[in-house]
Design a protein around this motif. Structure first.
Motif, PDB file in Angstrom:
ATOM      1  N   ILE A 244      25.621  15.158  35.989  1.00 51.00           N
ATOM      2  CA  ILE A 244      24.611  14.519  36.837  1.00 51.00           C
ATOM      3  C   ILE A 244      23.817  13.497  36.033  1.00 51.00           C
ATOM      4  O   ILE A 244      23.599  12.362  36.476  1.00 51.00           O
ATOM      5  N   ILE A 245      23.385  13.895  34.836  1.00 52.63           N
ATOM      6  CA  ILE A 245      22.610  12.993  33.986  1.00 52.63           C
ATOM      7  C   ILE A 245      23.437  11.751  33.632  1.00 52.63           C
ATOM      8  O   ILE A 245      22.931  10.624  33.668  1.00 52.63           O
ATOM      9  N   ASN A 246      24.710  11.956  33.314  1.00 54.92           N
ATOM     10  CA  ASN A 246      25.577  10.820  32.987  1.00 54.92           C
ATOM     11  C   ASN A 246      25.751   9.889  34.190  1.00 54.92           C
ATOM     12  O   ASN A 246      25.800   8.660  34.039  1.00 54.92           O
ATOM     13  N   GLU A 247      25.834  10.483  35.386  1.00 52.67           N
ATOM     14  CA  GLU A 247      25.981   9.661  36.587  1.00 52.67           C
ATOM     15  C   GLU A 247      24.721   8.832  36.828  1.00 52.67           C
ATOM     16  O   GLU A 247      24.803   7.638  37.163  1.00 52.67           O
ATOM     17  N   ILE A 248      23.559   9.457  36.644  1.00 50.06           N
ATOM     18  CA  ILE A 248      22.298   8.732  36.820  1.00 50.06           C
ATOM     19  C   ILE A 248      22.181   7.614  35.791  1.00 50.06           C
ATOM     20  O   ILE A 248      21.743   6.503  36.109  1.00 50.06           O
ATOM     21  N   LYS A 249      22.614   7.886  34.550  1.00 48.13           N
ATOM     22  CA  LYS A 249      22.594   6.855  33.518  1.00 48.13           C
ATOM     23  C   LYS A 249      23.474   5.678  33.911  1.00 48.13           C
ATOM     24  O   LYS A 249      23.139   4.518  33.658  1.00 48.13           O
ATOM     25  N   GLN A 250      24.620   5.986  34.501  1.00 50.01           N
ATOM     26  CA  GLN A 250      25.556   4.931  34.884  1.00 50.01           C
ATOM     27  C   GLN A 250      25.039   4.126  36.078  1.00 50.01           C
ATOM     28  O   GLN A 250      25.121   2.898  36.092  1.00 50.01           O
ATOM     29  N   LEU A 251      24.465   4.822  37.064  1.00 50.88           N
ATOM     30  CA  LEU A 251      24.023   4.154  38.286  1.00 50.88           C
ATOM     31  C   LEU A 251      22.680   3.442  38.129  1.00 50.88           C
ATOM     32  O   LEU A 251      22.413   2.458  38.805  1.00 50.88           O
ATOM     33  N   LYS A 252      21.826   3.979  37.258  1.00 48.04           N
ATOM     34  CA  LYS A 252      20.494   3.402  36.996  1.00 48.04           C
ATOM     35  C   LYS A 252      19.687   3.164  38.275  1.00 48.04           C
ATOM     36  O   LYS A 252      19.271   2.039  38.567  1.00 48.04           O
ATOM     37  N   PRO A 253      19.417   4.218  39.044  1.00 44.50           N
ATOM     38  CA  PRO A 253      18.593   4.045  40.245  1.00 44.50           C
ATOM     39  C   PRO A 253      17.150   3.725  39.864  1.00 44.50           C
ATOM     40  O   PRO A 253      16.687   4.105  38.783  1.00 44.50           O
ATOM     41  N   ASP A 254      16.458   3.047  40.750  1.00 45.58           N
ATOM     42  CA  ASP A 254      15.043   2.761  40.504  1.00 45.58           C
ATOM     43  C   ASP A 254      14.185   3.988  40.792  1.00 45.58           C
ATOM     44  O   ASP A 254      13.218   4.269  40.076  1.00 45.58           O
ATOM     45  N   LEU A 255      14.540   4.712  41.843  1.00 51.16           N
ATOM     46  CA  LEU A 255      13.794   5.911  42.252  1.00 51.16           C
ATOM     47  C   LEU A 255      14.712   7.123  42.197  1.00 51.16           C
ATOM     48  O   LEU A 255      15.788   7.129  42.806  1.00 51.16           O
ATOM     49  N   LEU A 256      14.289   8.137  41.458  1.00 53.47           N
ATOM     50  CA  LEU A 256      15.010   9.412  41.400  1.00 53.47           C
ATOM     51  C   LEU A 256      14.169  10.462  42.101  1.00 53.47           C
ATOM     52  O   LEU A 256      13.063  10.776  41.660  1.00 53.47           O
ATOM     53  N   MET A 257      14.683  10.993  43.201  1.00 56.62           N
ATOM     54  CA  MET A 257      13.990  12.043  43.945  1.00 56.62           C
ATOM     55  C   MET A 257      14.577  13.394  43.553  1.00 56.62           C
ATOM     56  O   MET A 257      15.790  13.609  43.695  1.00 56.62           O
ATOM     57  N   VAL A 258      13.738  14.301  43.069  1.00 50.96           N
ATOM     58  CA  VAL A 258      14.206  15.596  42.589  1.00 50.96           C
ATOM     59  C   VAL A 258      13.538  16.706  43.394  1.00 50.96           C
ATOM     60  O   VAL A 258      12.324  16.887  43.330  1.00 50.96           O
ATOM     61  N   GLY A 259      14.344  17.449  44.138  1.00 51.71           N
ATOM     62  CA  GLY A 259      13.838  18.557  44.941  1.00 51.71           C
ATOM     63  C   GLY A 259      14.496  19.861  44.550  1.00 51.71           C
ATOM     64  O   GLY A 259      15.468  20.289  45.165  1.00 51.71           O
ATOM     65  N   LEU A 260      13.979  20.475  43.490  1.00 47.05           N
ATOM     66  CA  LEU A 260      14.542  21.725  42.980  1.00 47.05           C
ATOM     67  C   LEU A 260      13.564  22.882  43.118  1.00 47.05           C
ATOM     68  O   LEU A 260      13.848  23.985  42.662  1.00 47.05           O
ATOM     69  N   GLY A 261      12.423  22.627  43.749  1.00 49.10           N
ATOM     70  CA  GLY A 261      11.389  23.650  43.832  1.00 49.10           C
ATOM     71  C   GLY A 261      10.538  23.649  42.576  1.00 49.10           C
ATOM     72  O   GLY A 261      11.012  23.300  41.487  1.00 49.10           O
ATOM     73  N   CYS A 262       9.281  23.998  42.737  1.00 49.56           N
ATOM     74  CA  CYS A 262       8.355  24.053  41.600  1.00 49.56           C
ATOM     75  C   CYS A 262       8.416  25.417  40.930  1.00 49.56           C
ATOM     76  O   CYS A 262       8.498  26.447  41.625  1.00 49.56           O
ATOM     77  N   PRO A 263       8.402  25.493  39.598  1.00 42.20           N
ATOM     78  CA  PRO A 263       8.207  24.398  38.641  1.00 42.20           C
ATOM     79  C   PRO A 263       9.512  23.825  38.091  1.00 42.20           C
ATOM     80  O   PRO A 263       9.480  23.001  37.177  1.00 42.20           O
TER      81      PRO A 263
END
Length: 242
Positions: A145-164
């Motif tokens: 996942i991290i490698n994909e985000i590095k490759q795609l370089k989105p401006d906004l990353l929305m993370v919904g995994l529950g707190c904390p």
């Protein structure tokens, strides 16, 4: 200006000004952390030093809970208004759809992020959601996942995994991710996907979304009961400071 509520520094902002701040973040070349704590998260931070540290270092902390706004009334500078994370994200989408900016959605049960992408694409035409992944991943999948985000370089990353978990995941990986804004957005992905519904507008305007959720899911009573405990803790803290 910040307003301290039990050690959590909330930005004393409005929904409109918070949106303006996020748009400024999107023009800068480093990863900004947005967190939207409610009273439950503030209470959890009292027992979790790591979470409290993250809340204090985040670039934007807005009150996603009427209880936080009420608690701030005990301070010299009370918080101007509640800024629901869900509404803030939708405000941002409305602007981003006309910009050359992109979004990556991480979280929710398998299939939910894909559904959220489809529904948001229909609602906000031209919104560029370039990647999605569910929140049920192991360490090996996390690296992918991290490698994909590095490759795609989105401006906004929305993370919904529950707190904390979401806040700690973003903080741990913040300097690895070439994004402009990382947003810990809890159950917003389910709302985007339509797998969860928000309270009617009248409940939202009165700050009673918690009551609507309780009526819909009585099993949430253990979580809802933390609201009066939170307010009592704030009052006790105020008395002890005198």
């Amino acid at each position: 200006m910040k307003v301290d509520v039990l050690g959590v520094p909330f930005d004393n902002t409005t929904r409109k000004d918070a949106l303006r701040q996020l748009l400024n973040f999107l023009t800068e070349d480093h990863n900004h952390l947005l967190i939207t704590p409610n009273p439950e998260i503030v209470m959890e931070a009292q027992e979790d030093e790591e979470l409290m540290k993250i809340l204090n270092e985040a670039e934007l902390v807005v009150p996603d809970g009427i209880g936080v706004v009420l608690a701030s009334k005990f301070e010299k500078n009370s918080i101007k208004e509640r800024v629901p994370g869900c509404d803030l994200m939708f405000d941002l989408f409305e602007v981003m759809k006309d910009m050359e900016k992109s979004v990556y959605i991480l979280g929710g049960a398998p299939g939910v992020a894909e559904k959220a992408k489809r529904r948001m694409g229909e609602k906000y035409r031209n919104l560029n959601i370039i990647g999605v992944h569910h929140g049920y991943f192991n360490e090996q999948e996390e690296e992918k996942i991290i490698n994909e985000i590095k490759q795609l370089k989105p401006d906004l990353l929305m993370v919904g995994l529950g707190c904390p978990r979401q806040e700690k995941w973003i903080y741990k990986n913040k300097h690895k991710l070439p994004v402009k804004v990382s947003a810990g957005i809890g159950g917003t992905i389910d709302i985007m996907a339509g797998t969860a519904k928000r309270a009617p507008i009248i409940f939202q305007k009165m700050g009673l979304e918690w009551l609507h959720r309780l009526l819909a899911q009585p099993t949430r009573i253990r979580r809802i009961i933390k609201l009066p405990l939170f307010l009592l803790t704030v009052l006790k803290n105020k008395i002890n400071r005198k």
